[in-house]
Design a protein around this motif. Structure first.
Motif, PDB file in Angstrom:
ATOM      1  N   ALA A 180      35.103 -24.159  48.534  1.00  0.00           N
ATOM      2  CA  ALA A 180      36.267 -23.880  49.387  1.00  0.00           C
ATOM      3  C   ALA A 180      36.914 -22.539  49.050  1.00  0.00           C
ATOM      4  O   ALA A 180      37.326 -21.807  49.954  1.00  0.00           O
ATOM      5  N   TRP A 181      36.978 -22.213  47.763  1.00  0.00           N
ATOM      6  CA  TRP A 181      37.647 -20.957  47.392  1.00  0.00           C
ATOM      7  C   TRP A 181      36.873 -19.748  47.908  1.00  0.00           C
ATOM      8  O   TRP A 181      37.458 -18.784  48.376  1.00  0.00           O
ATOM      9  N   LEU A 184      37.481 -19.381  51.554  1.00  0.00           N
ATOM     10  CA  LEU A 184      38.789 -18.768  51.819  1.00  0.00           C
ATOM     11  C   LEU A 184      38.723 -17.254  51.641  1.00  0.00           C
ATOM     12  O   LEU A 184      39.215 -16.492  52.480  1.00  0.00           O
ATOM     13  N   PHE A 197      39.249 -14.426  54.485  1.00  0.00           N
ATOM     14  CA  PHE A 197      40.257 -13.370  54.365  1.00  0.00           C
ATOM     15  C   PHE A 197      39.618 -11.993  54.562  1.00  0.00           C
ATOM     16  O   PHE A 197      40.131 -11.165  55.315  1.00  0.00           O
ATOM     17  N   SER A 219      45.205 -13.157  58.325  1.00  0.00           N
ATOM     18  CA  SER A 219      46.007 -14.380  58.246  1.00  0.00           C
ATOM     19  C   SER A 219      45.402 -15.492  59.097  1.00  0.00           C
ATOM     20  O   SER A 219      45.247 -16.624  58.636  1.00  0.00           O
ATOM     21  N   LEU A 254      42.043 -16.700  57.799  1.00  0.00           N
ATOM     22  CA  LEU A 254      42.277 -17.473  56.583  1.00  0.00           C
ATOM     23  C   LEU A 254      42.642 -18.919  56.928  1.00  0.00           C
ATOM     24  O   LEU A 254      42.147 -19.866  56.302  1.00  0.00           O
ATOM     25  N   VAL A 255      43.473 -19.087  57.928  1.00  0.00           N
ATOM     26  CA  VAL A 255      43.831 -20.440  58.362  1.00  0.00           C
ATOM     27  C   VAL A 255      42.584 -21.163  58.859  1.00  0.00           C
ATOM     28  O   VAL A 255      42.353 -22.336  58.529  1.00  0.00           O
ATOM     29  N   PHE A 272      40.630 -22.242  56.021  1.00  0.00           N
ATOM     30  CA  PHE A 272      41.292 -23.331  55.307  1.00  0.00           C
ATOM     31  C   PHE A 272      41.049 -24.681  55.980  1.00  0.00           C
ATOM     32  O   PHE A 272      40.841 -25.694  55.318  1.00  0.00           O
TER      33      PHE A 272
END
Lengths: 273, 168
Positions: B50-51, B54, B58, B76, B79-80, B83
């Motif tokens: 997951a990291w 992300l 980004f 932004s 990134l959402v 996520f």
């Protein structure tokens, strides 16, 4: 420490997300003029809202002081009004008289001790002999009756409240002008009794009862309350229940009314009694 | 593994060029701005950490920002999208789960699955992106209309691109 590590490992994705999102928003706000302005606008609106609330609260706490100042101003204005009124009625006067045509003086005072639950209630005000208070001066709350000064020290006066078995005042029905005697019977702090009104007088519930001005203590037309009920008694008189318009439970700012012509009137009256 | 990274890198470059050279120039009455680069986030392997997802999201957004001069905006929104991707994958998972090392593509799981999976992510991405772009709520419904129209076009182009990939 372990808890912290557990926390970090559990939420590390969320933390990475938040961190990167902060970077993105930072970039957004610094690199784009439009977004920057919008953000500053939003923050400004928020802080203005908070500041407005704080200033509202501050004003609220100052209300006590503000109302005191207004009461002081009110009494000084009423003194001036009293000086000015009646000027036209009396064609001759002496210019050197500083209180010419003035019959009443009004002084603001604050109630500092009060009771309503005894049979003989008194309250104390923060004005005394040094401020010109004298026994037998009338005490009102605006246009509404409150009591009579019975004793003064240098800086304080004790006032016999309307709610006192010994209190007596000459009162009349505003609509017809018939007058009688008003007393408190000690039942509750909301009602007094007006007696000696003859039975041929017509009036109704809700009629205003006010002072007559015959007593040299109260000026004419100070409101006592409204008729809340009546019954015929033996003799030819009504016994009228009057709902007091002054709320003695929260009496705070009062006006002391002095009658400058009292001595003169009493002196004259005593010559013929 | 290396092979896979190179292939994803190629996809990224192709999507970037398509977006910058072609789709950024589509201005259909101001309401339709398709963003197909989000397809890169869709195609990353299922079991990517997951990291890493992300960070890649980004960076993808940041690169798009550099090309369109809107620093932070695409970063932004993407990134959402990155996520929410793991949650969307969990919701849309097939009855017997995802195969080990599988790519979440139409090739493997079919059109219907891909439509649901892609719709959710693209819609969330567009929603965030367009509202960050206007950055106020006064034109709320006008912006929503832009989100919906652009979403339909983006989804269509992405499905089209998936068909081209399949045919290859």
């Amino acid at each position: 420490m372990r808890n912290l590590l557990n926390f970090l490992s559990k939420y590390n994705n969320l933390l990475v997300f938040i961190l990167l999102q902060i970077i993105a928003i930072y970039l957004l706000s610094t690199a784009n003029d439009y977004h920057n302005t919008q953000m500053v606008k939003g923050i400004r609106r928020l802080t203005i809202g908070i500041e407005k609330r704080i200033s509202n609260a501050r004003t609220y706490f100052q209300l006590r002081e503000i109302s005191r100042l207004m009461a002081v101003e009110n009494s000084s204005l009423r003194t001036r009004l009293e000086r000015l009124s009646g000027e036209t009625e009396k064609p001759f006067f002496s210019v050197t008289d500083t209180v010419f045509n003035q019959q009443y003086t009004f002084t603001h005072a604050e109630v500092i001790n009060n009771s309503v639950n005894r049979q003989k209630n008194f309250f104390t005000i923060d004005r005394g002999r040094r401020q010109g208070m004298l026994p037998d001066m009338a005490v009102t709350e605006g246009d509404h009756i409150a009591g009579i000064i019975v004793g003064c020290s240098d800086n304080y006066s004790v006032v016999m409240s309307l709610l006192n078995l010994d209190f007596r005042v000459s009162a009349r029905l505003r609509s017809t002008g018939y007058f009688g005697s008003m007393t408190w019977e000690g039942r509750d702090p909301y009602h007094v009794v007006l007696s000696e009104i003859p039975q041929h007088v017509t009036f109704g519930v809700g009629d205003t009862v006010e002072t007559t001005g015959y007593s040299t203590i109260f000026p004419e037309g100070i409101i006592i309350g409204t008729v809340s009920g009546f019954e015929k008694t033996g003799g030819d008189f009504y016994r009228i229940d009057v709902a007091i318009s002054t709320d003695f439970r929260r009496l705070r700012h009062v006006t002391v009314v002095g009658n400058l012509m009292k001595e003169e009137q009493l002196e004259l009256e005593n010559q013929y009694q | 593994m290396i092979n896979r990274i190179i292939r994803l890198g190629l996809i990224f470059i192709i999507l970037l060029l398509l977006q910058v050279l072609f789709f950024n120039n589509i201005q259909f009455s101001g309401y339709v701005n398709p963003y197909v680069y989000i397809m890169f986030i869709l195609l990353l392997p299922v079991e990517i950490p997951a990291w890493l997802l992300l960070i890649l999201s980004f960076l993808t957004g940041a690169v798009m920002d550099l090309f369109s001069g809107t620093l932070g905006m695409h970063a932004s929104a993407t990134l959402v999208a990155g996520f929410v991707r793991p949650y969307v994958l969990r919701i849309t998972s097939p009855r017997d789960g995802y195969e080990a090392g599988a790519n979440p593509s139409m090739l493997v799981y079919g059109l219907k699955w891909f439509l649901i999976y892609a719709s959710l992510i693209i819609f969330i991405h567009h929603l965030v992106l367009f509202y960050i772009e206007v950055f106020r709520f006064t034109d709320f419904f006008r912006t929503l209309l832009r989100v919906i129209l652009s979403f339909v076009f983006s989804l269509s182009f992405i499905v089209l691109l998936e068909y081209i990939r399949k045919g290859k």
